[in-house]
Write an enzyme that holds these catalytic residues in place. Structure first.
Site, mmCIF file in Angstrom:
data_model
loop_
_atom_site.group_PDB
_atom_site.id
_atom_site.type_symbol
_atom_site.label_atom_id
_atom_site.label_comp_id
_atom_site.label_asym_id
_atom_site.label_seq_id
_atom_site.Cartn_x
_atom_site.Cartn_y
_atom_site.Cartn_z
ATOM 1 N N HIS A 1 6.740 -1.755 33.654
ATOM 2 C CA HIS A 1 7.368 -1.229 32.428
ATOM 3 C C HIS A 1 6.451 -0.195 31.773
ATOM 4 C CE1 HIS A 1 9.294 -5.476 32.189
ATOM 5 N NE2 HIS A 1 10.259 -4.647 32.525
ATOM 6 N N LYS B 1 19.440 -13.983 29.787
ATOM 7 C CA LYS B 1 18.331 -14.662 30.453
ATOM 8 C C LYS B 1 17.695 -15.654 29.485
ATOM 9 C CE LYS B 1 17.203 -10.448 32.950
ATOM 10 N NZ LYS B 1 16.273 -9.298 33.007
ATOM 11 N N ARG C 1 13.441 0.537 40.502
ATOM 12 C CA ARG C 1 12.417 0.086 41.448
ATOM 13 C C ARG C 1 12.822 0.330 42.883
ATOM 14 N NH1 ARG C 1 12.309 -5.766 39.142
ATOM 15 N NH2 ARG C 1 14.466 -5.106 38.983
ATOM 16 N N SER D 1 9.589 -9.359 35.998
ATOM 17 C CA SER D 1 9.052 -10.332 35.040
ATOM 18 C C SER D 1 9.234 -11.751 35.582
ATOM 19 C CB SER D 1 9.737 -10.173 33.686
ATOM 20 O OG SER D 1 9.445 -8.905 33.154
HETATM 21 N N1 COA Z 1 8.724 -2.352 36.817
HETATM 22 C C1 COA Z 1 8.783 -3.660 37.047
HETATM 23 N N2 COA Z 1 9.830 -4.427 36.735
HETATM 24 C C2 COA Z 1 10.853 -3.821 36.131
HETATM 25 C C3 COA Z 1 10.867 -2.462 35.861
HETATM 26 C C4 COA Z 1 9.752 -1.715 36.230
HETATM 27 N N3 COA Z 1 9.683 -0.416 36.008
HETATM 28 N N4 COA Z 1 12.039 -2.155 35.275
HETATM 29 C C5 COA Z 1 12.723 -3.286 35.186
HETATM 30 N N5 COA Z 1 12.007 -4.285 35.705
HETATM 31 C C6 COA Z 1 12.444 -5.668 35.851
HETATM 32 C C7 COA Z 1 12.247 -6.489 34.649
HETATM 33 O O1 COA Z 1 10.997 -7.126 34.676
HETATM 34 C C8 COA Z 1 13.382 -7.470 34.745
HETATM 35 O O2 COA Z 1 12.997 -8.540 35.592
HETATM 36 P P1 COA Z 1 13.641 -9.982 35.440
HETATM 37 O O3 COA Z 1 15.104 -9.833 35.733
HETATM 38 O O4 COA Z 1 12.907 -10.763 36.434
HETATM 39 O O5 COA Z 1 13.406 -10.417 34.021
HETATM 40 C C9 COA Z 1 14.481 -6.678 35.428
HETATM 41 O O6 COA Z 1 13.834 -5.636 36.076
HETATM 42 C C10 COA Z 1 15.471 -6.047 34.494
HETATM 43 O O7 COA Z 1 15.153 -6.305 33.175
HETATM 44 P P2 COA Z 1 15.227 -5.324 31.959
HETATM 45 O O8 COA Z 1 14.754 -3.969 32.298
HETATM 46 O O9 COA Z 1 14.564 -6.009 30.842
HETATM 47 O O10 COA Z 1 16.745 -5.176 31.747
HETATM 48 P P3 COA Z 1 17.884 -6.235 31.679
HETATM 49 O O11 COA Z 1 18.647 -6.211 32.934
HETATM 50 O O12 COA Z 1 17.323 -7.548 31.217
HETATM 51 O O13 COA Z 1 18.796 -5.563 30.583
HETATM 52 C C11 COA Z 1 19.326 -4.633 28.479
HETATM 53 C C12 COA Z 1 18.417 -5.526 29.299
HETATM 54 C C13 COA Z 1 18.888 -4.861 27.058
HETATM 55 C C14 COA Z 1 19.150 -3.165 28.827
HETATM 56 C C15 COA Z 1 20.830 -4.983 28.719
HETATM 57 O O14 COA Z 1 20.977 -6.373 28.790
HETATM 58 C C16 COA Z 1 21.675 -4.461 27.584
HETATM 59 O O15 COA Z 1 21.929 -3.288 27.502
HETATM 60 N N6 COA Z 1 22.090 -5.365 26.671
HETATM 61 C C17 COA Z 1 22.802 -5.068 25.424
HETATM 62 C C18 COA Z 1 24.308 -5.157 25.583
HETATM 63 C C19 COA Z 1 24.828 -3.881 26.143
HETATM 64 O O16 COA Z 1 24.756 -2.843 25.550
HETATM 65 N N7 COA Z 1 25.352 -3.985 27.366
HETATM 66 C C20 COA Z 1 25.790 -2.814 28.111
HETATM 67 C C21 COA Z 1 27.194 -2.450 27.834
HETATM 68 S S1 COA Z 1 28.354 -3.606 28.385
#
Ligand code: COA
Length: 161
Positions: A17, A41, A90, A128
């Protein structure tokens, strides 16, 4: 002033991140890290803890702030006056989900674009969840998270360091 919002769960923030964040901060005038307060989650760290771990890491980056949001990401981004959402990619496996999310967000808010940055290859395999899993079994995660995040993980899992 071009503002971007970098949304995520950040449970906890990883070096992957942070790599995306540093590059986004070089591309935009201001980056707002938006920590999702509601997530499908089950999080290990509370919202406050996730924000605090991030704040510790961005102390030296002038144009980055940490915030939190609930509801739609695009609504939060619009309120912030953002022109873009940042997401890290990724591997191909991320693409389908991210593509769908980006198109949905574009439909919901046509004035905000999603900008994808490719994660550095060193971190392209981490998540994560994988880090939490390894840490819970006393595996070393030193390479993948900043020192204070590693310490916080050890404390959560009651591992002596
Ligand atoms: N390097 C390492 N890991 C990474 C990464 C990177 N560059 N980018 C993402 N990841 C990993 C994260 O660690 C996470 O791992 P995990 O699943 O084991 O926890 C995974 O990729 C994705 O997590 P994250 O980037 O936090 O995104 P998310 O899928 O949890 O989504 C929101 C979070 C907030 C963007 C999404 O849920 C959201 O938009 N929610 C609000 C409601 C909304 O607007 N929805 C869309 C319209 S319907």
């Amino acid at each position: 002033m071009r503002t971007a919002v970098y949304p995520g769960t950040f449970d906890p923030v990883t070096n992957g991140h942070l790599d995306i964040l540093h590059r986004a901060a070089a591309l935009f005038d201001r980056v707002i890290i938006a920590v999702a307060s509601e997530s499908n989650k089950q999080t290990l760290f509370s919202l406050e803890e996730r924000q605090e771990l991030l704040r510790e890491e961005i102390k030296d980056i002038k144009n980055v702030v940490v915030s939190s949001f609930s509801g739609l990401t695009v609504d939060f981004a619009r309120q912030c006056g953002a022109v873009a959402l940042i997401r890290g990619l990724r591997a191909m496996t991320d693409f389908e989900y991210e593509f769908q999310l980006a198109l949905m967000n574009k439909k919901l808010e046509p004035n905000i674009d999603t900008v994808f940055l490719m994660t550095k290859s060193d971190y392209s395999f981490i998540s994560s969840s994988a880090i939490k899993w390894a840490a819970s079994l006393q595996g070393s995660v030193t390479e993948f998270v900043p020192p204070h995040v590693e310490k916080a993980l050890m404390q959560k899992y009651n591992i002596n360091i």
